[in-house]
Motif scaffolding. Structure first.
Motif, mmCIF file in Angstrom:
data_model
loop_
_atom_site.group_PDB
_atom_site.id
_atom_site.type_symbol
_atom_site.label_atom_id
_atom_site.label_comp_id
_atom_site.label_asym_id
_atom_site.label_seq_id
_atom_site.Cartn_x
_atom_site.Cartn_y
_atom_site.Cartn_z
ATOM 1 N N TYR A 1 16.224 -57.037 8.293
ATOM 2 C CA TYR A 1 16.766 -57.994 9.256
ATOM 3 C C TYR A 1 16.022 -59.288 9.023
ATOM 4 O O TYR A 1 14.834 -59.377 9.365
ATOM 5 C CB TYR A 1 16.567 -57.512 10.686
ATOM 6 C CG TYR A 1 17.441 -56.333 11.064
ATOM 7 C CD1 TYR A 1 18.809 -56.498 11.282
ATOM 8 C CD2 TYR A 1 16.903 -55.057 11.201
ATOM 9 C CE1 TYR A 1 19.614 -55.438 11.624
ATOM 10 C CE2 TYR A 1 17.706 -53.977 11.556
ATOM 11 C CZ TYR A 1 19.060 -54.180 11.765
ATOM 12 O OH TYR A 1 19.855 -53.123 12.105
ATOM 13 N N SER B 1 16.035 -44.748 14.057
ATOM 14 C CA SER B 1 17.421 -44.986 14.485
ATOM 15 C C SER B 1 18.206 -45.754 13.439
ATOM 16 O O SER B 1 19.380 -45.460 13.195
ATOM 17 C CB SER B 1 17.449 -45.800 15.774
ATOM 18 O OG SER B 1 17.353 -44.956 16.866
ATOM 19 N N ARG C 1 21.574 -44.593 11.814
ATOM 20 C CA ARG C 1 22.775 -45.415 11.950
ATOM 21 C C ARG C 1 23.341 -45.836 10.595
ATOM 22 O O ARG C 1 24.544 -46.080 10.470
ATOM 23 C CB ARG C 1 22.476 -46.641 12.812
ATOM 24 C CG ARG C 1 22.432 -46.299 14.296
ATOM 25 C CD ARG C 1 21.738 -47.350 15.114
ATOM 26 N NE ARG C 1 21.137 -46.739 16.291
ATOM 27 C CZ ARG C 1 21.375 -47.112 17.542
ATOM 28 N NH1 ARG C 1 22.184 -48.118 17.785
ATOM 29 N NH2 ARG C 1 20.804 -46.488 18.549
ATOM 30 N N ASP D 1 20.406 -38.497 17.865
ATOM 31 C CA ASP D 1 19.424 -39.559 18.082
ATOM 32 C C ASP D 1 18.769 -39.375 19.446
ATOM 33 O O ASP D 1 19.341 -39.752 20.461
ATOM 34 C CB ASP D 1 20.105 -40.927 17.997
ATOM 35 C CG ASP D 1 19.090 -42.060 17.894
ATOM 36 O OD1 ASP D 1 17.885 -41.811 18.087
ATOM 37 O OD2 ASP D 1 19.512 -43.200 17.632
HETATM 38 P P1 ADP Z 1 17.204 -47.144 20.279
HETATM 39 O O1 ADP Z 1 17.339 -46.856 21.757
HETATM 40 O O2 ADP Z 1 18.102 -46.296 19.418
HETATM 41 O O3 ADP Z 1 15.797 -47.215 19.779
HETATM 42 P P2 ADP Z 1 17.094 -49.939 20.495
HETATM 43 O O4 ADP Z 1 16.896 -49.955 21.975
HETATM 44 O O5 ADP Z 1 15.952 -50.154 19.568
HETATM 45 O O6 ADP Z 1 17.828 -48.586 20.083
HETATM 46 O O7 ADP Z 1 18.209 -50.962 20.120
HETATM 47 C C1 ADP Z 1 19.402 -51.098 20.850
HETATM 48 C C2 ADP Z 1 20.312 -52.053 20.081
HETATM 49 O O8 ADP Z 1 19.636 -53.302 19.864
HETATM 50 C C3 ADP Z 1 20.676 -51.538 18.697
HETATM 51 O O9 ADP Z 1 21.997 -51.903 18.410
HETATM 52 C C4 ADP Z 1 19.694 -52.212 17.769
HETATM 53 O O10 ADP Z 1 20.253 -52.370 16.485
HETATM 54 C C5 ADP Z 1 19.489 -53.551 18.459
HETATM 55 N N1 ADP Z 1 18.127 -54.076 18.234
HETATM 56 C C6 ADP Z 1 16.983 -53.369 18.256
HETATM 57 N N2 ADP Z 1 15.920 -54.135 17.979
HETATM 58 C C7 ADP Z 1 16.412 -55.389 17.783
HETATM 59 C C8 ADP Z 1 15.835 -56.651 17.468
HETATM 60 N N3 ADP Z 1 14.528 -56.790 17.273
HETATM 61 N N4 ADP Z 1 16.648 -57.708 17.355
HETATM 62 C C9 ADP Z 1 17.961 -57.575 17.533
HETATM 63 N N5 ADP Z 1 18.576 -56.419 17.835
HETATM 64 C C10 ADP Z 1 17.822 -55.346 17.963
#
Ligand code: ADP
Ligand code: ADP
Length: 225
Positions: free
Chosen positions: A13, A43, A47, A158
């Protein structure tokens, strides 16, 4: 029964790397856990296998098929999330039938498969119940049934137990493992809980800061001096 092969699978990213060159083969019928702290890339890896996140580099193979460029619906996978949220306005049968209807499966076949899968997840006779009438564990079984009814070739989970209370989690842990073994479906299970990984897995992959740092059986991972 399908083997999963990850070939230098990578996700960036911007300038940060979420998943860094994972090489891994998960065997047919194997229960494989990805274990590691929050933010290590579990995750994102799952994904990418599911097709919701596009890899920056590397390949994903299911059996002999390179699915790297395929959309999720063409991959023939089942995925269950922590927030399994089954549709509250539909009863259990309608929830489970939903994916099949989208696939234009006929009504008689749908009814048969719904009954079959409810038996598999231990919810015979639950067709007409609504989610508010179900415990968290029962809702999670419905979420699994909804995915299994489409007969996916692999199952991706997950953190499916993290929304449940401790007792229910304990019970579901053994139940999911037994179900997976009876179905023989290749399964990738994402968790930050060592105990879950230890109890349920054939093998565990430990992730740390976007890398896969160790792979082995629970005994190999936990009993190494
Ligand atoms: P999980 O509960 O599976 O760990 P997250 O809470 O980390 O998922 O992420 C929720 C959503 O936000 C996902 O679609 C993830 O891709 C996105 N996301 C996670 N971290 C970031 C970030 N640093 N910047 C932008 N989007 C994010
Ligand atoms: P885990 O599942 O192990 O908690 P994730 O795969 O959700 O870890 O996240 C790995 C890293 O990638 C984290 O640093 C997270 O913030 C970042 N990340 C995840 N999704 C996105 C996104 N959509 N955009 C930017 N960064 C993301």
């Amino acid at each position: 029964m399908t083997e999963i092969r990850l070939d230098t699978l990578t996700k960036r990213y911007g300038t940060s790397t979420a998943v860094d060159g994972i090489d891994l083969t998960i065997g047919e019928g194997e229960f494989f856990s990805l274990l590691g702290p929050s933010g290590c890339g579990k995750s994102t890896t799952l994904r990418m296998i599911a097709g919701f996140v596009t890899p920056s580099a590397g390949r994903i193979l299911l059996g002999d098929d390179d699915v790297t460029a395929l959309p999720p619906e063409a991959r023939d996978i089942g995925i269950v999330f922590q927030n399994y949220a089954i549709f509250p306005h539909m009863n259990v049968a309608a929830n489970i039938a939903f994916g099949l209807k989208m696939r234009k499966v006929g009504k008689a076949e749908i009814d048969k498969r719904v009954r079959e899968v409810l038996a598999q997840v231990g919810l015979e006779g639950y067709e007409n119940r609504y989610s508010r009438e179900l415990s968290g564990g029962e809702q999670q079984r419905v979420a699994l049934a909804r995915v299994l009814v489409t007969r996916p070739r692999i199952l991706l989970l997950d953190e499916p137990l993290s929304a449940l209370d401790k007792n229910m989690r304990e019970e579901m842990k053994f139940w999911i493992k037994d179900l997976q073994k009876s179905l023989g479906i290749t399964t990738v299970y994402v968790t930050h809980d060592q105990d879950e990984a230890l109890t349920m897995s054939d093998r565990i992959g430990v992730m740390e800061r976007s890398r896969l740092v160790q792979v082995g059986t629970p005994e190999e991972i936990y009993e190494r001096p």
